[in-house]
Write a protein that holds these residues in place. Sequence first.
Motif, PDB file in Angstrom:
ATOM      1  N   LYS A   1      -7.455  -6.250   3.303  1.00 23.36           N
ATOM      2  CA  LYS A   1      -8.311  -5.773   4.379  1.00 23.36           C
ATOM      3  C   LYS A   1      -7.474  -5.314   5.571  1.00 23.36           C
ATOM      4  O   LYS A   1      -7.792  -4.286   6.214  1.00 23.36           O
ATOM      5  N   TRP A   2      -6.405  -6.018   5.888  1.00 25.13           N
ATOM      6  CA  TRP A   2      -5.580  -5.644   7.034  1.00 25.13           C
ATOM      7  C   TRP A   2      -4.931  -4.286   6.800  1.00 25.13           C
ATOM      8  O   TRP A   2      -4.893  -3.437   7.700  1.00 25.13           O
ATOM      9  N   LEU A   3      -4.430  -4.033   5.605  1.00 25.57           N
ATOM     10  CA  LEU A   3      -3.812  -2.742   5.308  1.00 25.57           C
ATOM     11  C   LEU A   3      -4.833  -1.609   5.358  1.00 25.57           C
ATOM     12  O   LEU A   3      -4.554  -0.523   5.880  1.00 25.57           O
ATOM     13  N   SER A   4      -6.013  -1.848   4.816  1.00 25.11           N
ATOM     14  CA  SER A   4      -7.053  -0.823   4.838  1.00 25.11           C
ATOM     15  C   SER A   4      -7.479  -0.497   6.272  1.00 25.11           C
ATOM     16  O   SER A   4      -7.621   0.679   6.647  1.00 25.11           O
TER      17      SER A   4
ATOM     18  N   VAL B   1       3.895   7.412   1.948  1.00 21.98           N
ATOM     19  CA  VAL B   1       3.863   6.417   3.022  1.00 21.98           C
ATOM     20  C   VAL B   1       3.658   5.052   2.373  1.00 21.98           C
ATOM     21  O   VAL B   1       2.738   4.874   1.556  1.00 21.98           O
ATOM     22  N   LYS B   2       4.491   4.100   2.742  1.00 21.39           N
ATOM     23  CA  LYS B   2       4.469   2.775   2.121  1.00 21.39           C
ATOM     24  C   LYS B   2       4.404   1.712   3.204  1.00 21.39           C
ATOM     25  O   LYS B   2       5.207   1.710   4.132  1.00 21.39           O
ATOM     26  N   MET B   3       3.424   0.810   3.075  1.00 25.14           N
ATOM     27  CA  MET B   3       3.265  -0.314   3.998  1.00 25.14           C
ATOM     28  C   MET B   3       2.977  -1.569   3.186  1.00 25.14           C
ATOM     29  O   MET B   3       2.413  -1.499   2.094  1.00 25.14           O
ATOM     30  N   SER B   4       3.337  -2.706   3.731  1.00 24.93           N
ATOM     31  CA  SER B   4       3.098  -3.987   3.074  1.00 24.93           C
ATOM     32  C   SER B   4       2.615  -4.998   4.097  1.00 24.93           C
ATOM     33  O   SER B   4       2.850  -4.847   5.307  1.00 24.93           O
ATOM     34  N   CYS B   5       1.956  -6.046   3.592  1.00 24.43           N
ATOM     35  CA  CYS B   5       1.431  -7.094   4.468  1.00 24.43           C
ATOM     36  C   CYS B   5       1.436  -8.412   3.721  1.00 24.43           C
ATOM     37  O   CYS B   5       1.008  -8.484   2.558  1.00 24.43           O
TER      38      CYS B   5
ATOM     39  N   LEU C   1       0.847  -1.195   0.000  1.00 26.53           N
ATOM     40  CA  LEU C   1       0.000   0.000   0.000  1.00 26.53           C
ATOM     41  C   LEU C   1       0.879   1.240   0.000  1.00 26.53           C
ATOM     42  O   LEU C   1       1.834   1.344   0.779  1.00 26.53           O
ATOM     43  N   THR C   2       0.572   2.177  -0.881  1.00 28.41           N
ATOM     44  CA  THR C   2       1.257   3.467  -0.930  1.00 28.41           C
ATOM     45  C   THR C   2       0.213   4.575  -0.957  1.00 28.41           C
ATOM     46  O   THR C   2      -0.844   4.429  -1.582  1.00 28.41           O
ATOM     47  N   VAL C   3       0.527   5.674  -0.304  1.00 25.94           N
ATOM     48  CA  VAL C   3      -0.381   6.813  -0.256  1.00 25.94           C
ATOM     49  C   VAL C   3       0.448   8.085  -0.157  1.00 25.94           C
ATOM     50  O   VAL C   3       1.489   8.118   0.524  1.00 25.94           O
TER      51      VAL C   3
END
Length: 242
Positions: free
Chosen positions: A178-181, A163-167, A131-133
Amino acid sequence: MLRSFTRTTAPLRTAVSATTPTRTFMTSLLASDRPRSRALGAIRGSGGSKDMLDISNLEEFRFDDSTTMGHDALEAQREVRKYLRITKYELPKLQAYRKAFQPPASTQILKFRTSTYIGEPNHPAAKKVVLTVDSNSLPLTNAELHKFLLLVGPRYDPIKHQVKMSCEKFQDRSQNFKWLSDTMDRLINEAKNDPEAVADVPLDLRHVEKHRKPKLTFPKEWNRPVAAKTAAAVADAVNESA
């Protein structure tokens, strides 16, 4: 298929009910099947003690068939032709489901990225979701954005303002979505909760300095001196070209 099955079982039932010896029954059964009868004749001709499945008992290769590498090459060509047939006959059918491209709305700020490995549906990295925003597009005030960036920590890139996150915790990709959201919703809600309490806490950007490459400059003192005649010739050439 059912009719042929009933027809073949009738002689077998008659043979068994007539108290036929086992060896005679098996001989008649193999004789009714031509490939099996030929295999039985080959075993009998060889003395009956050889195992036809043993590689040492195979017939001598008479160069009347392709080699193993040849069969592998043919199998690779078959796979390529399979996808070419799909491209020619199946892909045109997808035109019935095409839709006009619509750019994302201003409220659609989250970007999800996944990886699909063709031919490997169970690849361990296929479940990963990134996820990136853009931090400037978040519906937050300056104080709330500062607290949000404090919460995400090293996941924030100040150069790209991203901002960058991964799962990849879950086996199913939709669960990682769903977990990232849900995590992003919790971060935003927490950033709006009393943001002034951490307004004086500076951002820790050491993770950016760690990966940033130093920009080296060549000292002017190391430049090679240019002769006066050479400099004058270069200046004349420049004037002539102008």
